[in-house]
Design an enzyme around this catalytic site. Sequence first.
Site, PDB file in Angstrom:
ATOM      1  N   GLU B 262      -2.213  -4.089  -3.554  1.00 22.90           N
ATOM      2  CA  GLU B 262      -2.303  -4.873  -5.006  1.00 22.90           C
ATOM      3  C   GLU B 262      -3.861  -5.213  -4.986  1.00 22.90           C
ATOM      4  OE1 GLU B 262      -0.006  -4.620  -6.832  1.00 22.90           O
ATOM      5  OE2 GLU B 262       1.627  -4.367  -5.483  1.00 22.90           O
ATOM      6  N   GLU B 291      -3.090   3.583 -10.267  1.00 21.18           N
ATOM      7  CA  GLU B 291      -2.532   3.726  -8.963  1.00 21.18           C
ATOM      8  C   GLU B 291      -3.499   4.616  -7.970  1.00 21.18           C
ATOM      9  OE1 GLU B 291       0.271   2.338  -8.701  1.00 21.18           O
ATOM     10  OE2 GLU B 291       1.131   3.054  -7.024  1.00 21.18           O
TER      11      GLU B 291
END
Lengths: 495, 495
Positions: B262, B291
């Site tokens: 994250e 991503e």
Amino acid sequence: MATIEKDFLELLKEMDSYREVIALAHWDMRTKIPKNGVEQRSEVVGFLAHKLHKLETSEEMKNYIDQLKGKTTNSIIQKSVEECEETYNKSSKIPSDEFKEYVMLQSKSEAIWQEAREKADFALFQPYLEQLVEYNKKFANYWGYEDNIYDALLHNFEPGVTTKMLDEVFSKLRVSLTSLVEKVNQSKSKPDPTILKGHFAKEKQEAFSVEVLKQIGYDFNSGRLDDTIHPFEITLNGNDVRITTRYDEEDFRMAIFGIIHEGGHALYEQNISIELARTPLATGTSMGIHESQSLFWENLISRSRPFWEHYYDLFKSYAPETFQHVALDDFYRSINEVKPSFIRIEADELTYALHIMIRYELEKGLINGDIAVKDLPDLWNKLMVEYLGIEPPTDREGVLQDIHWSGGDFGYFPSYALGYMYAAQIHHTLAAEMNVEQLVASGNFAPILEWLTKNIHQYGKMKKPLEIIEDVTKEPLNPDYLVNYLTKKYTAIYQ
Amino acid sequence: MATIEKDFLELLKEMDSYREVIALAHWDMRTKIPKNGVEQRSEVVGFLAHKLHKLETSEEMKNYIDQLKGKTTNSIIQKSVEECEETYNKSSKIPSDEFKEYVMLQSKSEAIWQEAREKADFALFQPYLEQLVEYNKKFANYWGYEDNIYDALLHNFEPGVTTKMLDEVFSKLRVSLTSLVEKVNQSKSKPDPTILKGHFAKEKQEAFSVEVLKQIGYDFNSGRLDDTIHPFEITLNGNDVRITTRYDEEDFRMAIFGIIHEGGHALYEQNISIELARTPLATGTSMGIHESQSLFWENLISRSRPFWEHYYDLFKSYAPETFQHVALDDFYRSINEVKPSFIRIEADELTYALHIMIRYELEKGLINGDIAVKDLPDLWNKLMVEYLGIEPPTDREGVLQDIHWSGGDFGYFPSYALGYMYAAQIHHTLAAEMNVEQLVASGNFAPILEWLTKNIHQYGKMKKPLEIIEDVTKEPLNPDYLVNYLTKKYTAIYQ
């Protein structure tokens, strides 16, 4: 239900949605937001507040008021319309240019006030305060009043309360309080506050407070407790009523009594009838009644001897090293120490209302034109000596200490003192119906909260503050209950 | 700047204000909100999302697009107009009745999918999935495409990426990955994952992770870390980029690698140029590029040997009882254990993309009409055996495991695999410019973050995903970099 009523409720929901996210944004800014996020967030909040304001003052709103007021048979809609009309009139009666100038003046004044306070230099703030007073006089005239111009400002915070009423109750109260303070000052048997100081780990203070909060009836499934700098209660919705606190590991009083105080506000908001949800009625009815609930729990319950008879062992178990040798009686007397001081927000239960009366006399004089802004510092100090027997060393500890006037909030201060009087009067009625001391001493708070909910909380803004007081206590506001409560309590403590 | 451009930027700010409070409300609902507050909050979020949607699809917006597109000399305004046009078209091309039906279908389907998953009963979900597929085929036709109808859906998540490209890169990738997985399966020298299990206090995991986050460059003055159930990164504004995690005190991997993952998303969002603030460009350019950043930090950095050469002593100091006798080399091999498994979100770095390819083949077939919904479970299981050598015992561990299709998200899955390929390709270019291993081994992450910021982060949505890849790496998407990276790494680990 007629279509127009449904549409009106839809508009109320929209307004309530803005209110909820604005509240969330404020909560976040005061508890969680990272430092650098504040700048953009402020813009976002400004935008949302503007959207809400536009709905509150829209033509659409005006139409609903015209079409529904006095014509609906639904009492929630009727009261909502009245609330909306208040808000609508408050804004729409001020010419929009003047309002814009005033908003700019407010934000400038707050910054200047901060600087003036730091430098203890009233002259810096004076020209701004003069303008703020002038605007408020003008606005009061736009809004209208019957007897005293200051009434128009009082109305914003405590509708129904007048200058005449306050002159009467405050003059009674002042005589009693000053004489009580004098007795306390002359007492030879003073509590020793130093026994309260000592290490009390933050986590332990929090754990004890959470235990108390749960027992007095605060529902953690409909709220939460967080850290902040300036403690507050905030309502996101009736099932999300949050409180905050600040911890001092060397003095538990700030957090523990602070949490119970904010918890008192929260109990009010958590127990408003669900039927009022998503209308402007789903909140406490006034500043003063709100304060009566926080003070009820903080002072009349959690600073009482029965409360500590119940909790002192538990309390000590959270900080045994610090309190194991402190006797309950000494502890109880010390948490109720009375000592005239310069700063309102640090004042004890007995002197607090005197601080308020000083501000009341001064702002009433300013708005009525009997007092000039330039004379404020001298008058402030004079009243401090007269009411409390002490004189602030500088204006920082005197006339410059509070933020309220710098934001143009005149008429706000009396609500604090009203909260004290309301709380004592409500408590008197409650005590006639049940044995409060016994309930508190046994940790059985449910009957008390039920009674407050039934008589006060559930109504939200369905009843005005004085209506609440008269319905509950069967008489008008009466300062004697506060005087009697304080006399009994402090005569015992200061023997 | 022309008045119309200023007005357009004002509208973007309004939209951005709604976006920020919606994000705040979501963050709060996933981290802090008390249970009972959720119901009303959901209504509030729905209202705000509707307000935002109305602005995005307004006549006013249409006018700005018509008047500004291709006519402004300001590149930020030009790109913003293009973004707005995408959003405008996406909504406005769907007849509003159909869109309403679809929204209702989505929420029903998600509930049904949950039940079906619990009961491992695909037949329950099948009729809903059939309708979702039909709607998506219709929408894809409204939106248009050049070559393959599935391209229209891919476009929503990874603009520029086509079915043709994916067929090519995935077929290459699949051959290499399945052969690598086979080698790993046959290896006699397997790491022992049990050495990683053992008590690691939540507070200690958090303290270690915060230390790492700070060192890789996450700015806690512009973000914060909280607990949640399903970890995520969320951007309130460029200076308020929050991450969340979940802790397992018996297995540190979930929280520590999760936080770095994250954190990788957050570094992207924290380092977008401030010039793009309050426009739709102030966020990552696509799911896949986003991503790539989280995977870059999680896999290529924090699952690398140099990383643990630097951090292992510090790591051990937070849980000495559990790790004092675990050698660095064993630790490194164990955190990179490869093991074909049923559940995508639990998959390792090597098998993950194979899970994606299964979903890709199936959803492509569904949208193209080559596959019937009723045949999905069998086809799923067949592909699992073919790609991963294992067969799910029930549809719960098979075709029913992911939420995506139940929300109508077709075209989303490929972005995950693209993220892996992008990350490896970007890493290859970076490694040609600086000694990444040495920097990581010495805990000197600043040159790496600077490079990523200069080449990727700063642009936000000013560049499309493939434009980023080509500008940074000077070649088109190339799966060989991922294959090479994985081959080298896992050949060494599984000797």
